[in-house]
Scaffold this active site. Sequence first.
Site, PDB file in Angstrom:
ATOM      1  N   ASP A   3       0.648  -1.097   0.013  1.00 24.40           N
ATOM      2  CA  ASP A   3      -0.098  -0.002   0.082  1.00 24.40           C
ATOM      3  C   ASP A   3       1.000   1.361   0.013  1.00 24.40           C
ATOM      4  O   ASP A   3       2.043   1.090   0.511  1.00 24.40           O
ATOM      5  CB  ASP A   3      -0.822  -0.018   1.184  1.00 24.40           C
ATOM      6  CG  ASP A   3      -1.995  -1.014   1.300  1.00 24.40           C
ATOM      7  OD1 ASP A   3      -2.599  -1.394   0.008  1.00 24.40           O
ATOM      8  OD2 ASP A   3      -2.202  -1.487   2.309  1.00 24.40           O
ATOM      9  N   ASP A  14      -7.044  -1.392  -4.525  1.00 21.10           N
ATOM     10  CA  ASP A  14      -8.108  -1.095  -3.593  1.00 21.10           C
ATOM     11  C   ASP A  14      -9.012  -0.105  -4.363  1.00 21.10           C
ATOM     12  O   ASP A  14     -10.164  -0.213  -4.027  1.00 21.10           O
ATOM     13  CB  ASP A  14      -7.587  -0.666  -2.352  1.00 21.10           C
ATOM     14  CG  ASP A  14      -6.903  -1.440  -1.644  1.00 21.10           C
ATOM     15  OD1 ASP A  14      -6.860  -2.710  -1.700  1.00 21.10           O
ATOM     16  OD2 ASP A  14      -5.836  -1.008  -1.027  1.00 21.10           O
TER      17      ASP A  14
END
Length: 162
Positions: free
Chosen positions: A122, A140
């Site tokens: 991330d 995401d």
Amino acid sequence: MKKFVIDKKSIVFYLISIIGILVVDQLTKVIVEASMQLASSHTIIDKFFYFTYAQNKGAAWSMLEGHVSLFILIGFVAGIGMIFYFLKTKENEILTRFGLVLAFAGMIGNVIDRVRLGYVVDFIDFIILGYDFPIFNVADMALVIGLGLVILEVLLEGRNNG
């Protein structure tokens, strides 16, 4: 029972969308891993937008950390569910179809990380009105936008039928 209908042009568009999302997702993650130290951060817009390298070893917000096999299994089952739901859609359910394509690509992007690395990379980090949102990635975004499109079409359909 109505037969599933989809034209070749749409199939090509959906496949290009999936591949494009996967390429951008995986490429950005490789760049982040190669150019940043874990937990380091680069300011894009001060007090609002940063690239912060994080390794998510769980689900959303690192919940159930350390259960990689479970998340791979859930991804596999969710993927089958998305394909099944896609095949049940009607020709005019364009938002649902594209939403499922986005969600599928996002899910695959994060499963690739879990299989390849044992965690999800991330790096997109926002602070909005003082709230530091959980760090996320391109996969995401595709997943959330995709599910949002499915929900939007369900709401619009309910409104039109009600």
